[in-house]
Design a protein around this motif. Structure first.
Motif, PDB file in Angstrom:
ATOM      1  N   ARG A  72     -11.849 -14.765 -54.957  1.00  0.00           N
ATOM      2  CA  ARG A  72     -12.687 -13.675 -55.228  1.00  0.00           C
ATOM      3  C   ARG A  72     -13.365 -13.028 -53.968  1.00  0.00           C
ATOM      4  NH1 ARG A  72     -11.583 -13.230 -60.434  1.00  0.00           N
ATOM      5  NH2 ARG A  72     -12.966 -11.643 -61.016  1.00  0.00           N
ATOM      6  N   THR A  73     -12.744 -13.254 -52.840  1.00  0.00           N
ATOM      7  CA  THR A  73     -13.497 -12.741 -51.477  1.00  0.00           C
ATOM      8  C   THR A  73     -12.699 -11.835 -50.870  1.00  0.00           C
ATOM      9  OG1 THR A  73     -14.716 -14.849 -51.442  1.00  0.00           O
ATOM     10  CG2 THR A  73     -14.689 -13.522 -49.489  1.00  0.00           C
ATOM     11  N   ALA A  74     -13.243 -10.763 -50.308  1.00  0.00           N
ATOM     12  CA  ALA A  74     -12.359  -9.764 -49.437  1.00  0.00           C
ATOM     13  C   ALA A  74     -13.106  -9.652 -48.124  1.00  0.00           C
ATOM     14  CB  ALA A  74     -12.353  -8.447 -50.164  1.00  0.00           C
ATOM     15  N   LEU A  75     -12.388  -9.277 -47.141  1.00  0.00           N
ATOM     16  CA  LEU A  75     -12.870  -9.273 -45.900  1.00  0.00           C
ATOM     17  C   LEU A  75     -12.794  -7.676 -45.714  1.00  0.00           C
ATOM     18  CD1 LEU A  75     -13.808 -10.735 -43.068  1.00  0.00           C
ATOM     19  CD2 LEU A  75     -11.694 -10.363 -42.524  1.00  0.00           C
ATOM     20  N   LEU A  76     -13.763  -7.332 -45.135  1.00  0.00           N
ATOM     21  CA  LEU A  76     -13.894  -5.905 -44.758  1.00  0.00           C
ATOM     22  C   LEU A  76     -14.072  -5.780 -43.158  1.00  0.00           C
ATOM     23  CD1 LEU A  76     -14.163  -2.802 -44.974  1.00  0.00           C
ATOM     24  CD2 LEU A  76     -16.562  -2.928 -45.645  1.00  0.00           C
ATOM     25  N   VAL A  77     -13.163  -5.280 -42.471  1.00  0.00           N
ATOM     26  CA  VAL A  77     -13.287  -5.403 -41.150  1.00  0.00           C
ATOM     27  C   VAL A  77     -13.640  -3.632 -40.602  1.00  0.00           C
ATOM     28  CG1 VAL A  77     -11.849  -5.795 -39.035  1.00  0.00           C
ATOM     29  CG2 VAL A  77     -11.334  -7.095 -40.945  1.00  0.00           C
ATOM     30  N   VAL A  78     -14.424  -3.633 -39.785  1.00  0.00           N
ATOM     31  CA  VAL A  78     -14.883  -2.130 -39.221  1.00  0.00           C
ATOM     32  C   VAL A  78     -14.977  -2.305 -37.786  1.00  0.00           C
ATOM     33  CG1 VAL A  78     -16.108  -1.786 -41.282  1.00  0.00           C
ATOM     34  CG2 VAL A  78     -17.226  -2.839 -39.406  1.00  0.00           C
ATOM     35  N   PRO A  79     -14.960  -0.967 -37.082  1.00  0.00           N
ATOM     36  CA  PRO A  79     -15.123  -1.127 -35.676  1.00  0.00           C
ATOM     37  C   PRO A  79     -16.282  -1.437 -34.967  1.00  0.00           C
ATOM     38  CG  PRO A  79     -13.880   0.735 -36.619  1.00  0.00           C
ATOM     39  CD  PRO A  79     -14.630   0.207 -37.746  1.00  0.00           C
ATOM     40  N   ALA A  80     -17.210  -1.028 -35.893  1.00  0.00           N
ATOM     41  CA  ALA A  80     -18.853  -1.681 -35.359  1.00  0.00           C
ATOM     42  C   ALA A  80     -19.775  -1.556 -36.534  1.00  0.00           C
ATOM     43  CB  ALA A  80     -19.329  -0.318 -34.251  1.00  0.00           C
ATOM     44  N   LEU A  81     -20.834  -2.374 -36.168  1.00  0.00           N
ATOM     45  CA  LEU A  81     -21.798  -2.290 -37.215  1.00  0.00           C
ATOM     46  C   LEU A  81     -23.016  -1.509 -37.106  1.00  0.00           C
ATOM     47  CD1 LEU A  81     -22.409  -6.330 -37.666  1.00  0.00           C
ATOM     48  CD2 LEU A  81     -21.022  -4.484 -39.205  1.00  0.00           C
ATOM     49  N   THR A  82     -22.938  -0.805 -35.993  1.00  0.00           N
ATOM     50  CA  THR A  82     -24.016   0.078 -35.526  1.00  0.00           C
ATOM     51  C   THR A  82     -24.002   1.470 -36.228  1.00  0.00           C
ATOM     52  OG1 THR A  82     -23.107   0.640 -33.556  1.00  0.00           O
ATOM     53  CG2 THR A  82     -24.625  -1.210 -33.539  1.00  0.00           C
ATOM     54  N   ASN A  83     -22.577   1.829 -36.781  1.00  0.00           N
ATOM     55  CA  ASN A  83     -22.477   3.253 -37.366  1.00  0.00           C
ATOM     56  C   ASN A  83     -22.594   3.267 -38.601  1.00  0.00           C
ATOM     57  OD1 ASN A  83     -21.082   5.690 -38.551  1.00  0.00           O
ATOM     58  ND2 ASN A  83     -20.121   5.679 -36.297  1.00  0.00           N
ATOM     59  N   GLU A  84     -23.712   4.217 -39.144  1.00  0.00           N
ATOM     60  CA  GLU A  84     -23.935   4.254 -40.520  1.00  0.00           C
ATOM     61  C   GLU A  84     -22.867   4.465 -41.472  1.00  0.00           C
ATOM     62  OE1 GLU A  84     -26.087   7.584 -43.215  1.00  0.00           O
ATOM     63  OE2 GLU A  84     -26.516   7.802 -41.149  1.00  0.00           O
ATOM     64  N   PHE A  85     -21.774   5.423 -41.074  1.00  0.00           N
ATOM     65  CA  PHE A  85     -20.581   5.421 -41.670  1.00  0.00           C
ATOM     66  C   PHE A  85     -20.000   4.381 -42.477  1.00  0.00           C
ATOM     67  CE2 PHE A  85     -16.004   5.826 -42.451  1.00  0.00           C
ATOM     68  CZ  PHE A  85     -15.955   6.845 -43.297  1.00  0.00           C
ATOM     69  N   PHE A  86     -19.922   3.167 -41.539  1.00  0.00           N
ATOM     70  CA  PHE A  86     -19.267   1.910 -41.831  1.00  0.00           C
ATOM     71  C   PHE A  86     -20.103   1.178 -42.941  1.00  0.00           C
ATOM     72  CE2 PHE A  86     -17.207   2.894 -37.889  1.00  0.00           C
ATOM     73  CZ  PHE A  86     -15.877   3.080 -38.524  1.00  0.00           C
ATOM     74  N   ALA A  87     -21.783   1.283 -42.676  1.00  0.00           N
ATOM     75  CA  ALA A  87     -22.633   0.487 -43.860  1.00  0.00           C
ATOM     76  C   ALA A  87     -22.557   1.131 -45.172  1.00  0.00           C
ATOM     77  CB  ALA A  87     -24.022   0.833 -43.017  1.00  0.00           C
ATOM     78  N   ARG A  88     -22.038   2.614 -45.143  1.00  0.00           N
ATOM     79  CA  ARG A  88     -21.970   3.097 -46.407  1.00  0.00           C
ATOM     80  C   ARG A  88     -20.683   2.902 -46.971  1.00  0.00           C
ATOM     81  NH1 ARG A  88     -22.991   8.988 -44.453  1.00  0.00           N
ATOM     82  NH2 ARG A  88     -22.010   9.488 -46.541  1.00  0.00           N
ATOM     83  N   VAL A  89     -19.463   2.559 -45.998  1.00  0.00           N
ATOM     84  CA  VAL A  89     -18.211   2.082 -46.658  1.00  0.00           C
ATOM     85  C   VAL A  89     -18.530   0.863 -47.268  1.00  0.00           C
ATOM     86  CG1 VAL A  89     -15.930   1.364 -46.219  1.00  0.00           C
ATOM     87  CG2 VAL A  89     -16.718   3.431 -45.159  1.00  0.00           C
ATOM     88  N   TYR A  90     -19.172  -0.192 -46.654  1.00  0.00           N
ATOM     89  CA  TYR A  90     -19.380  -1.283 -47.185  1.00  0.00           C
ATOM     90  C   TYR A  90     -20.180  -1.267 -48.558  1.00  0.00           C
ATOM     91  CZ  TYR A  90     -21.700  -5.876 -47.790  1.00  0.00           C
ATOM     92  OH  TYR A  90     -21.998  -7.339 -48.420  1.00  0.00           O
ATOM     93  N   THR A  91     -21.201  -0.468 -48.710  1.00  0.00           N
ATOM     94  CA  THR A  91     -22.073  -0.528 -49.871  1.00  0.00           C
ATOM     95  C   THR A  91     -21.171  -0.021 -50.972  1.00  0.00           C
ATOM     96  OG1 THR A  91     -23.987   0.380 -48.688  1.00  0.00           O
ATOM     97  CG2 THR A  91     -23.858   0.952 -50.784  1.00  0.00           C
ATOM     98  N   GLY A  92     -20.169   1.059 -50.673  1.00  0.00           N
ATOM     99  CA  GLY A  92     -19.288   1.287 -51.738  1.00  0.00           C
ATOM    100  C   GLY A  92     -18.339   0.113 -52.218  1.00  0.00           C
ATOM    101  N   ASP A 282     -19.159  14.125 -40.154  1.00  0.00           N
ATOM    102  CA  ASP A 282     -19.535  12.608 -40.818  1.00  0.00           C
ATOM    103  C   ASP A 282     -20.699  13.058 -41.796  1.00  0.00           C
ATOM    104  OD1 ASP A 282     -17.539  11.028 -39.613  1.00  0.00           O
ATOM    105  OD2 ASP A 282     -18.825   9.815 -38.494  1.00  0.00           O
ATOM    106  N   ASP A 283     -21.576  13.686 -41.351  1.00  0.00           N
ATOM    107  CA  ASP A 283     -22.844  14.093 -42.045  1.00  0.00           C
ATOM    108  C   ASP A 283     -23.632  12.707 -42.219  1.00  0.00           C
ATOM    109  OD1 ASP A 283     -24.829  15.669 -43.260  1.00  0.00           O
ATOM    110  OD2 ASP A 283     -24.067  15.500 -45.251  1.00  0.00           O
ATOM    111  N   LEU A 284     -24.016  11.930 -41.007  1.00  0.00           N
ATOM    112  CA  LEU A 284     -24.822  10.871 -41.093  1.00  0.00           C
ATOM    113  C   LEU A 284     -26.434  11.424 -41.308  1.00  0.00           C
ATOM    114  CD1 LEU A 284     -23.340   9.421 -37.948  1.00  0.00           C
ATOM    115  CD2 LEU A 284     -22.769   8.821 -40.364  1.00  0.00           C
TER     116      LEU A 284
END
Length: 343
Positions: A72-92, A282-284
């Motif tokens: 019951r664990t998924a791995l979310l791979v993103v290009p960077a942690l510094t971009n707000e877009f990927f933080a929001r993807v993780y939140t969803g 993007d509308d960051l």
């Protein structure tokens, strides 16, 4: 004499629930696993749920995972942690995962461009699947070789070995912003393009050129830049300082690059949007932090994460993932206006 410490009360078990509800443990498992319909009555299911609540019973997810072969664990791979877009993807993604008793581990690839170090050799047994967002083309090798269900977000539809895919209508977003500037009267464009080699940025470049093609007197010049404010500023400065005719609009692949373009204009004594219009993508949060606020394209980042996690859950359950691309929307703000009257 009273002991200083009392033993902790025993944690209720499924056997306790079964005894309280007057059913078997198998029935308890069916009800708590939401697989009771057609096997036990609604009244029996309700007795089990009531006994569970009264006893404060919580299933042992670790033991259940071992029985089911699921962590019951998924791995979310993103290009960077510094971009707000990927933080929001993780939140969803994390919100949907939590609703289904899953966790999401976030894993960045180095620099957002090079191949991600393979996390799977040691972690494969601890994962149920992988979600990868906006990955560079040369970073996908380890993901495809992981022997795990792979859901790609914002990625090339022609890519093979993918269990499901969730895309944004990126091309339409770039068409919207380019058509907006053309309607205002702009004909001389700079496309300030991300230098990252990935599908999503290639789509943006094609869409800008396609939208301008065939419009009388219109031309666009692409200027690449690393995806940060300083690189965007330096690239835009060179482009704006070039011999006339100077471009009247800068179409940027990202709000970060657009912030750099606005800084470049100010350094050259130009006003945004009176002398040059600047648009982002993007509308960051950055889009409304700069002055003037950016005209940009809003991407539903949290919804991307939600759809990505839902797609992985569907794959794990043997169901088809929800089809179709997510729409994006132009947000017009103060950084775009008709071009100056000079030729």
């Amino acid at each position: 004499m009273t002991s200083a410490s009392q033993p902790a009360p025993a944690r209720p078990t499924s056997r306790d629930v079964a005894r309280a509800a007057g059913v078997s443990q198998a029935t308890v498992s069916l009800v708590l696993g939401d697989k009771w319909r057609g096997r036990v009555s609604e009244a029996t299911a309700e007795r089990v749920r009531s006994a569970t609540q009264d006893l404060g019973y919580r299933p042992n997810l670790a033991a259940r995972s071992l029985r089911l072969g699921r962590t019951r664990t998924a791995l979310l791979v993103v290009p960077a942690l510094t971009n707000e877009f990927f933080a929001r993807v993780y939140t969803g993604a994390a919100a949907v995962a939590a609703e289904h008793g899953f966790g999401v581990v976030l894993y960045p690839s180095p620099d957002g461009t090079g191949p991600a170090r393979d996390p799977f050799a040691s972690a494969r047994a601890a994962l149920d699947g992988v979600i990868a967002s906006s990955m560079a083309a040369d970073a996908l090798g380890a993901l495809h070789g992981a022997d795990l269900p792979l859901v790609m977000l914002d990625s090339d539809p022609a890519d093979t070995g993918v269990a499901a895919r969730v895309n944004l209508d990126i091309a339409d977003g770039m068409r919207q912003v380019t058509d907006h500037l053309l309607t205002l009267g702009h004909r001389r464009f700079i496309h300030l393009a991300s230098a990252i080699d990935s599908w999503t940025f290639a789509v943006r470049a094609r869409a800008v050129h396609d939208a301008v093609q065939g419009v009388p007197g219109a031309f666009v010049r692409t200027v690449p830049a690393a995806l940060d404010v300083r690189a965007g500023r330096e690239a835009a400065e060179h482009a704006l300082a070039a011999p006339d005719p100077r471009p009247t609009a800068i179409i940027c692949d990202d709000d970060i690059l657009a912030a750099g373009a606005c800084k470049a204009a100010r350094r050259l004594g130009l006003r945004v949007p009176d002398d040059v219009s600047v648009t982002g993508f993007d509308d960051l949060a950055l889009a409304t932090a700069v002055e003037p606020e950016l005209t940009t394209v809003r991407l539903p980042a949290e919804q991307v994460g939600e759809r990505g996690m839902s797609a992985l859950l569907a794959v794990l359950d043997g169901r088809p993932a929800e089809p179709g691309s997510l729409p994006v929307h132009l947000v017009v703000r103060g950084s775009s206006a008709p071009p100056p009257h000079r030729s």
